[in-house]
Enzyme design. Structure first.
Site, PDB file in Angstrom:
ATOM      1  N   GLN A 271      46.736 -27.261  -3.915  1.00  0.00           N
ATOM      2  CA  GLN A 271      45.861 -28.420  -4.129  1.00  0.00           C
ATOM      3  C   GLN A 271      44.433 -28.103  -3.677  1.00  0.00           C
ATOM      4  O   GLN A 271      44.216 -27.603  -2.569  1.00  0.00           O
ATOM      5  CB  GLN A 271      46.416 -29.644  -3.371  1.00  0.00           C
ATOM      6  CG  GLN A 271      45.692 -30.943  -3.666  1.00  0.00           C
ATOM      7  CD  GLN A 271      45.798 -31.392  -5.119  1.00  0.00           C
ATOM      8  OE1 GLN A 271      46.793 -31.150  -5.792  1.00  0.00           O
ATOM      9  NE2 GLN A 271      44.765 -32.038  -5.620  1.00  0.00           N
TER      10      GLN A 271
ATOM     11  N   LYS B  92      52.350 -35.913  -7.390  1.00  0.00           N
ATOM     12  CA  LYS B  92      52.890 -34.745  -8.096  1.00  0.00           C
ATOM     13  C   LYS B  92      54.366 -34.556  -7.735  1.00  0.00           C
ATOM     14  O   LYS B  92      55.194 -34.283  -8.605  1.00  0.00           O
ATOM     15  CB  LYS B  92      52.063 -33.496  -7.757  1.00  0.00           C
ATOM     16  CG  LYS B  92      50.711 -33.508  -8.440  1.00  0.00           C
ATOM     17  CD  LYS B  92      49.763 -32.406  -8.003  1.00  0.00           C
ATOM     18  CE  LYS B  92      48.412 -32.586  -8.703  1.00  0.00           C
ATOM     19  NZ  LYS B  92      47.406 -31.573  -8.372  1.00  0.00           N
TER      20      LYS B  92
ATOM     21  N   ASP C 102      48.554 -24.627 -12.858  1.00  0.00           N
ATOM     22  CA  ASP C 102      47.266 -25.321 -12.882  1.00  0.00           C
ATOM     23  C   ASP C 102      46.299 -24.672 -13.877  1.00  0.00           C
ATOM     24  O   ASP C 102      45.269 -25.253 -14.217  1.00  0.00           O
ATOM     25  CB  ASP C 102      46.615 -25.266 -11.491  1.00  0.00           C
ATOM     26  CG  ASP C 102      46.718 -26.591 -10.757  1.00  0.00           C
ATOM     27  OD1 ASP C 102      46.723 -27.639 -11.430  1.00  0.00           O
ATOM     28  OD2 ASP C 102      46.764 -26.566  -9.522  1.00  0.00           O
TER      29      ASP C 102
HETATM   30  N1  GUN Z   1      42.041 -30.982  -7.360  1.00  0.00           N
HETATM   31  C1  GUN Z   1      41.528 -31.810  -8.298  1.00  0.00           C
HETATM   32  N2  GUN Z   1      42.209 -31.672  -9.457  1.00  0.00           N
HETATM   33  C2  GUN Z   1      43.157 -30.739  -9.243  1.00  0.00           C
HETATM   34  C3  GUN Z   1      44.164 -30.176 -10.068  1.00  0.00           C
HETATM   35  O1  GUN Z   1      44.334 -30.471 -11.255  1.00  0.00           O
HETATM   36  N3  GUN Z   1      44.954 -29.247  -9.465  1.00  0.00           N
HETATM   37  C4  GUN Z   1      44.795 -28.866  -8.168  1.00  0.00           C
HETATM   38  N4  GUN Z   1      45.600 -27.928  -7.674  1.00  0.00           N
HETATM   39  N5  GUN Z   1      43.858 -29.358  -7.391  1.00  0.00           N
HETATM   40  C5  GUN Z   1      43.039 -30.309  -7.930  1.00  0.00           C
END
Ligand code: GUN
Length: 282
Positions: A97, A53, A120
């Site tokens: 996350q 990311k 998100d």
């Molecule tokens: N864990 C698995 N997929 C995601 C996501 O798209 N965003 C976040 N923040 N955590 C995740």
């Protein structure tokens, strides 16, 4: 013959388009767009996701602000951090996350992310807006699936879409996005009485279960579009999806591979959402 949906290619297009939008935003507003990435603990998969990311931010011209908390961080420490990011003017998007280490309450932490910075799309406000069919920041993975469908000219309107899986991150928002795009949507889960019969109805079948080879050829209608959201490791440690690709592909009109299908779209859509969040804030 089926068409293989190339998520890497579509994700690269989304990232390039976002990078152009980010540059235009900077020219217009005289400031950088900022994304805060919060990682708690040392979950291996999460470390990889967070690293990717941050890398994607660099490629699209978004400033990333990285925060790491130890695995034994307190709820208060996490909430203080999220609250400070919520009040920080340089930050357009906040991402915590998931999953969080045991003992930390994700729901409480996510509630502190203002809806306009919730890139998100996990907050109750954005989920609520999505359910109402209002403008919102939609969860990146299902939003990425919608982008893949439109990139391949696959119309959703009036189609029967079956989503297998009802998770907060994928299944539920996926169903709502499809519904908002005028599909007739069925959501299947572990208590569904006759999963095979439901899946056989699908013009568009979305697998978001988290089990290797869960969707078999006898569950797929001839000519269906099959989207595999699963990311699993098989016995040899190889990345694989929820769909028994080798046997299912022959029945499909379109199918996504794993890896290289839905996966690359998640981070591309995060960049897209971060730009959208910045534009909305101005
Ligand atoms: N864990 C698995 N997929 C995601 C996501 O798209 N965003 C976040 N923040 N955590 C995740």
């Amino acid at each position: 013959m089926y068409t293989l949906i190339d998520g890497k290619k579509v994700a690269a297009e989304v990232r390039a388009e976002t990078a152009r939008g980010v540059a235009a935003f900077e020219r217009e507003h005289g400031r950088k767009i900022g994304l805060a990435v919060v990682l708690c603990g040392e979950d291996k998969a999460s470390l990889v996701y967070v690293r990717n990311k941050i890398k994607a931010c660099g490629e699209t011209g978004i400033m990333s602000y990285s925060y790491s908390l130890p695995g034994d961080a307190t709820q208060d420490a996490l909430e203080e951090l999220v609250s400070s990011l919520a009040a920080d003017d340089r930050i357009d998007g906040i991402l915590v996350q998931l999953p969080l280490p045991k003992g930390l309450d994700a729901e409480r932490a996510l509630k502190l992310i203002p809806a306009e910075k919730d890139v998100d799309g996990f907050s109750d406000v954005n989920i609520g807006r999505l359910a109402l069919g209002s403008e919102c920041l939609a969860a990146c993975t299902p939003n990425g699936v919608m982008k893949l469908l439109s990139a391949y000219g696959i119309s959703v309107k009036g189609k029967k879409a079956v989503v297998v899986g009802r998770s907060q991150i994928v299944g539920r928002p996926m169903a709502m996005l499809l519904l908002n795009a005028d599909a007739t949507v069925t959501v299947c889960h572990s208590r569904t009485a006759d999963l095979k019969a439901e899946c056989l109805q699908a013009d568009i079948l979305i697998a978001a279960v988290g089990k290797e080879g869960f969707i078999t050829a006898d569950m797929v209608k001839e000519g269906a579009v099959v989207i595999d959201v699963g990311i699993n490791r098989n016995a040899e440690g190889k990345l694989c999806g929820d769909v028994d690709f080798a046997n299912v592909c022959g029945k499909c009109s379109y199918i996504t591979p794993v890896p290289g299908g839905v996966g690359p779209m998640t981070i591309a859509m995060l960049m897209h959402n971060t730009l959208a969040a910045a534009k909305a804030r101005g």
